[in-house]
Design an enzyme around this catalytic site. Structure first.
Site, short mmCIF file in Angstrom:
data_model
loop_
_atom_site.label_atom_id
_atom_site.label_comp_id
_atom_site.label_asym_id
_atom_site.label_seq_id
_atom_site.Cartn_x
_atom_site.Cartn_y
_atom_site.Cartn_z
N LYS B 59 0.86 -1.17 0.00
CA LYS B 59 0.00 0.00 0.00
C LYS B 59 0.90 1.22 0.00
O LYS B 59 1.99 1.19 0.57
CB LYS B 59 -0.86 -0.02 1.27
CG LYS B 59 -1.74 1.22 1.47
CD LYS B 59 -2.93 1.19 0.55
CE LYS B 59 -3.59 2.57 0.46
NZ LYS B 59 -4.60 2.59 -0.64
N CYS B 140 -2.04 8.94 -7.58
CA CYS B 140 -3.33 8.66 -6.96
C CYS B 140 -4.31 9.77 -7.34
O CYS B 140 -4.04 10.94 -7.10
CB CYS B 140 -3.21 8.56 -5.45
SG CYS B 140 -4.79 8.23 -4.67
N LYS B 175 5.29 5.44 -10.72
CA LYS B 175 3.96 4.99 -11.14
C LYS B 175 3.18 6.16 -11.69
O LYS B 175 3.01 7.18 -11.03
CB LYS B 175 3.21 4.35 -9.97
CG LYS B 175 1.86 3.79 -10.41
CD LYS B 175 1.32 2.81 -9.42
CE LYS B 175 -0.04 2.31 -9.84
NZ LYS B 175 -0.67 1.53 -8.78
C1 LIG Z 1 -8.77 -0.33 -3.46
C2 LIG Z 1 -7.62 0.17 -4.26
C3 LIG Z 1 -6.59 0.84 -3.61
C4 LIG Z 1 -5.50 1.32 -4.32
N1 LIG Z 1 -4.50 1.96 -3.67
C5 LIG Z 1 -3.39 2.36 -4.34
C6 LIG Z 1 -2.29 2.94 -3.68
O1 LIG Z 1 -2.28 3.10 -2.47
N2 LIG Z 1 -1.21 3.32 -4.42
C7 LIG Z 1 -1.16 3.14 -5.77
O2 LIG Z 1 -0.15 3.49 -6.39
N3 LIG Z 1 -2.19 2.59 -6.43
C8 LIG Z 1 -3.30 2.19 -5.75
N4 LIG Z 1 -4.34 1.62 -6.43
C9 LIG Z 1 -4.25 1.44 -7.88
C10 LIG Z 1 -3.79 0.03 -8.26
O3 LIG Z 1 -2.50 -0.22 -7.77
C11 LIG Z 1 -3.79 -0.14 -9.79
O4 LIG Z 1 -2.91 0.78 -10.37
C12 LIG Z 1 -5.17 0.06 -10.40
O5 LIG Z 1 -6.17 -0.44 -9.55
C13 LIG Z 1 -5.31 -0.58 -11.77
O6 LIG Z 1 -5.09 -1.97 -11.72
P1 LIG Z 1 -6.30 -3.04 -11.62
O7 LIG Z 1 -7.25 -2.73 -12.74
O8 LIG Z 1 -5.64 -4.37 -11.76
O9 LIG Z 1 -6.94 -2.85 -10.30
C14 LIG Z 1 -5.44 1.13 -5.72
C15 LIG Z 1 -6.48 0.46 -6.37
C16 LIG Z 1 -7.56 -0.02 -5.67
C17 LIG Z 1 -8.65 -0.72 -6.40
#
Ligand SMILES: Cc1cc2nc3c(=O)[nH]c(=O)nc-3n(C[C@H](O)[C@H](O)[C@H](O)COP(=O)(O)O)c2cc1C
Ligand SMILES: Cc1cc2nc3c(=O)[nH]c(=O)nc-3n(C[C@H](O)[C@H](O)[C@H](O)COP(=O)(O)OP(=O)(O)OC[C@H]3O[C@@H](n4cnc5c(N)ncnc54)[C@H](O)[C@@H]3O)c2cc1C
Ligand SMILES: Cc1cc2nc3c(=O)[nH]c(=O)nc-3n(C[C@H](O)[C@H](O)[C@H](O)COP(=O)(O)OP(=O)(O)OC[C@H]3O[C@@H](n4cnc5c(N)ncnc54)[C@H](O)[C@@H]3O)c2cc1C
Ligand SMILES: Cc1cc2nc3c(=O)[nH]c(=O)nc-3n(C[C@H](O)[C@H](O)[C@H](O)COP(=O)(O)O)c2cc1C
Ligand code: FES
Ligand code: FES
Lengths: 259, 314, 314, 259
Positions: B59, B140, B175
């Protein structure tokens, strides 16, 4: 994921179970079809969204039995018939169906999911119910679950002390295979020890901070286990493996906090 | 739900390995847990590895503990979720301390977020105590002052990355946010700053309004869209970055099946992260996707490296 | 497919009118056909009106006829389509001439695209010959030099809009891209330039790669994502624009049901456009959504105007 | 919409029907289940994607019968067994099931969808087939459809001239209710006139530039009618209402072009 959007429902009925505990009934087919032990996320617009166990169902209605704790539960207590609330779910894994004589062990508002479990018991297995609470007036669903023994912390009814103190006596005379339990974690921990020492099986419904309810956010982790998706009901072996269970919970930021 | 998790890639042929070396680290496979999903505790990270993840990202961690935004934090939409967690985390020191006591079983990237280059440097230094790599969250979409607020200005990105790189010996990843028309410029700025690689994409800005109460559903009003809905956006971002950058790209966004994984690799990703699919599928999604990927490689008689960016040949 | 087109909004209560006045024009309802979808001929526009559209927007028109990109031009993805038509059109003069002979039955916006303020001015002048309003396409994500290439620079947007406004007496709308971190700045620039309103959003940049042939599917490699997948992105864009602008906003993106329509209106849209749903649903989607919207208004005892932006109250 | 992504298939079989027309067979369950008259979008990577009628099916295989016209059709002609091609669909509305004696009227490669129609005729209604082409060697599926009369523009076989010139003779002796037709638009236009004057019904499969196949892009419009989604098979009333049918088609840019 389209299902994971709150459905807005009107409160159809409310009932006061104790000075601090209230039941609300909603028309909500998806949760009315849930397994006992599953929960829903209840959303009070402009306040917050919290996990609440399904405490009973009737046709396409579901009930939720909620203790007045803080901001959002207090908002829910203020709702009257016709007021709106959001529901999504049901979520998680519920209790198994009992296949032999079993004990139901509930503490505090933990009796809520056990009430639905009791309601749903269509098999003919005998269920012995034990219920604990802080005081007589906080005992929940004693008659409905035909409780054999109750306990109160202040001695105002039944056994004076914790309900866990009477489990072994109850088990003595009985041919019980399993305990189904929900309530304070120390109670569950004690039940786990008893089950282990007596060779009984156990299923417990656990609680953690749950921010998503669907297995995404990690706020509900015990060790690496997602209580929301892979629980909230967990079996004895799983419970016994946890290093954090009974000792640590996590705050909203993810810091450990002693239980 | 479950149905969308099934592979549509054919799965005949012999399984070959998908182990990979990247950024000086060894991974048993190129499928990592994405930041913020389950990885709020070291135990969560370890679960993902046990379920087959080749690497994990924590996280996002800040200097201080944060409770996150008020709830609701997550709402389901078509083909995805909107989330506005608000970067809840116990603080970088706390997490690093806890992480140092756990053997996660695969390389761990510490994701960090801050407001300026100095904060990022400090976070990097502390997080390096227990991680194998650093991921700078410059993206974010729903946190004030941090996140994409710092990630859409190429100059600032370059300074943040370069300060972070100076603060550690570990590989530093940047990122990136898709909510910009300059993702390649930003990627290039990260590269100039010394990033060992870039990660694309973070969530896409979005929101949901409940029509009966007429209120935004998320406590934070707006949030970030993840899941299959954003997969085409991720493919495009990775494809464009591959044309413009020389450092490795880690692809994220809607990976759920071997097919969605292969698509991002063909676009140019050397490794992938999986987030939402740990909720929409089972945690075994890492193993399932890896198996499908291995079978695909074997069938096509290609190595993982061969596959990277193959859609660009012309 | 069809299933997602069904209303989930309750439909009790009496039907009330949804007719609306906007931009000095009268519409029988606030649901317009979006640019580029079916509206490549005046006959296509008329069909949409016959099926219930309260207004229509033409395919984007340029100075010269264009065949568009090589095929494939469209590919289905989860909860949406990617398209890369490449702005095929018969040229503004040709279309205007043809349009002038047809009674479409509802207000027609001519959508135009160009490379610079002068081209936009010229296009506006010609298109004004047969249209009731002008929509400036500042946002096509997959055409070189035109489209979002001109729509992400606020200064340029202001100059384009102001030249177009000078060239006509008709209301001029600016159609915005979501592929930016500055949509509100761009909207404000359009407003300063004299736009009577803004339209949000155009498609979201994306692409698809076929894993068996390892080739991008679209002839143009990249394209624009439309449909339900982008609905949360549209809601967020409209919500933000409503906070930052005073001119009316026309919401577009994934409108398929009364619920998705109401969501955009609550976010701040005074009218809506429907694109992809004419393919995923029947053409009757205009009438179906209108009916649901009317029932919603009647049930909530609100006028359409009351509803606009209601999610912002605090 | 997930279905509207090309499925990559290997050519299972090819057959030369005439010097310029080839049939390819693909394993493709979705199109093998289509109604006669429906079409697919065939994608030749690095060349293009074009609409092609389904000309027959067998179990989970579909066939496409394709005239060598330009770039993409020429690429398809070059495909051999095992080569790959993309398919999406089936799309559009096909022919109705015949309920009484009917005539099949095909011109050029328009016989392709009619062949599938003929194959699928499970009712016992008598079908009389008329087929026209430019020359004897270009006549398609004459035996397979048991053609009663054929015509060629150069007189190399059957009637010398257009097939429409013999329709009325054929109809004379017969109790025909309906004509099913596909082919050059002037042929369909003539068939329409004949049907109107004789009180027969008609269904025709039409062609336009089709860039999406799903009803989005508008490239296939006749007046305001989307041939891809609401056609390609249209009935007599619809056909008769069109102002552009038989007179104008649209180029890729949307400009009108005389037919
Ligand atoms: C519940 C949740 C929390 C997330 N928290 C973070 C975070 O703290 N830092 C970050 O860089 N990305 C965060 N993300 C983004 C994910 O790392 C990822 O980039 C994004 O969800 C796209 O990938 P996915 O479609 O496989 O979920 C979060 C995504 C979700 C769904
Ligand atoms: C699976 C499960 C089932 C439960 N079933 C019941 C039940 O049947 N009856 C019952 O009375 N209680 C139940 N609880 C406990 C209940 O969720 C908490 O009592 C409640 O969240 C407290 O909210 P509050 O706003 O009143 O408290 P506060 O302490 O004021 O909390 C304020 C805010 O903190 C957050 N919050 C607090 N607790 C939680 C939590 N556990 N998860 C997520 N966010 C939280 C919310 O955003 C809340 O709005 C259950 C909990 C879980 C995990
Ligand atoms: C519903 C329908 C069914 C058809 N069925 C058959 C059939 O069974 N057999 C057969 O031989 N022909 C059929 N056709 C006609 C066939 O689609 C054209 O002959 C073919 O598109 C010509 O392509 P080409 O690349 O060889 O020609 P060119 O003239 O070289 O065309 C070059 C490019 O133009 C575009 N193009 C040309 N025609 C079309 C079109 N109609 N729609 C979209 N794009 C086009 C494509 O991108 C193509 O790659 C059908 C057409 C339609 C609309
Ligand atoms: C096939 C297709 C063609 C389009 N062509 C144009 C265009 O020419 N000009 C334009 O401004 N928008 C164009 N768009 C974008 C739509 O007008 C609309 O902004 C977008 O599709 C989002 O709405 P939807 O989700 O309802 O489709 C096109 C969209 C599609 C799907
Ligand atoms: S509540 Fe989010 S993972 Fe369990
Ligand atoms: S081919 Fe696009 S609408 Fe018919």
């Amino acid at each position: 994921m389209g299902n994971d959007k709150p459905r807005i429902r009107e409160v159809a009925l409310t009932g006061q179970e104790s000075p601090t505990v209230k039941t609300i009934r909603l028309y909500d087919p998806p949760t009315s079809d849930a397994a006992p032990g599953q929960f829903a996320m209840l959303w009070v617009p402009d306040s917050g969204e919290i996990p609440i166990a399904i405490s009973g169902t009737e046709e396409e209605y579901s009930e939720f039995t909620i203790k007045h704790r803080g901001e959002t539960t207090s908002e829910i207590h203020d709702l009257g018939v016709g007021d709106k609330i959001g529901v999504r779910g049901p979520y998680g894994v519920g209790f198994s169906r009992p296949t032999g004589p079993a004990v139901i062990l509930g503490g505090g508002y933990g009796v809520a999911p056990l009430r639905y479990f009791y309601q749903s018991n269509s098999s003919n297995v005998p269920l012995t119910t034990l219920i604990g609470a802080t005081s007589a007036e906080e005992l929940l669903f004693v008659d409905e679950l035909d409780a054999e023994i109750v306990s109160t912390d202040d001695g105002s009814r039944g056994h004076h002390g914790y309900i866990t103190e009477v489990i072994e006596d109850v088990l003595e005379g009985k041919d019980v295979e399993m305990i189904y339990t929900a309530g304070p974690e120390p109670m569950i921990l004690r039940a786990l020890e008893i089950c282990k020492s007596r060779g009984l099986d156990l299923e417990a419904s656990l609680e953690r901070v749950m921010k998503c309810g669907v297995g995404l956010c990690g706020s509900c982790l015990i060790d690496g286990f997602r209580v929301c998706k892979d629980g909230p009901v967990v079996g004895l072996d799983q419970l016994d493996e946890f290093s954090e269970f009974g000792r640590w919970t996590r705050t909203a930021s993810g810091k450990k906090e002693p239980i | 739900m479950a149905s969308s998790c099934r592979a549509t890639v054919k799965t005949v042929g012999n399984r070959t390995g998908t182990s990979t070396k990247l950024l000086g680290l060894k991974f048993t496979n190129p499928l990592f847990l994405a930041s913020g999903v389950m990885g709020t505790t070291p135990g969560g990270l370890k679960s993902a590895v046990d379920a087959g993840a080749g690497g994990v990202v924590t996280k996002s961690l800040g200097l201080e503990a944060r409770k996150g935004h008020s709830s609701p934090n997550v709402v389901g939409v078509d083909c995805g979720y909107l989330n506005a967690m608000g970067l809840p985390n116990p603080g970088v020191e706390y997490f690093t301390e806890e992480l140092s006591k756990v053997d996660v079983g695969a390389p761990v990237f510490a994701s960090i977020f801050g407001e300026d280059p100095d904060q990022f440097a400090k976070l990097t230094e502390i997080a390096s105590g227990a991680a194998d790599g650093i991921e700078l969250n410059l993206s974010c979409p729903h946190a004030e002052k941090v996140g994409s607020a710092v990630g859409t200005d190429p100059d600032l990105v370059e300074r943040i990355v370069s300060k972070a790189v100076d603060a550690t010996d570990l590989p530093v990843l940047a990122k990136l946010t898709p909510n910009t028309d300059r993702i390649v410029d930003i990627g290039r700025a990260a590269e100039s700053g010394g990033a060992a690689g870039v990660v694309a994409i973070n969530t896409v800005s979005g929101m949901a309004i409940d029509v009966e109460t007429k209120r935004p559903v998320l406590g934070n009003v707006t949030g970030g869209l993840s899941g299959r809905a954003i997969h085409p956006v991720a493919v495009k971002a990775v494809y464009d970055l591959y044309e413009g950058l020389s450092v490795p790209i880690i692809g994220v966004g809607g990976v759920e099946t071997p097919e969605t994984a292969v698509e991002l690799i063909l676009a140019g990703a050397s490794a992938l992260q999986i987030g939402t699919a740990v909720a929409t599928c089972e945690l075994s999604v890492f193993r399932d996707v890896d198996r499908g990927l291995a079978e695909y490689l074997s069938q096509e008689d290609l190595s993982l490296e061969d596959l990277v960016g193959l859609a660009h040949r012309n």
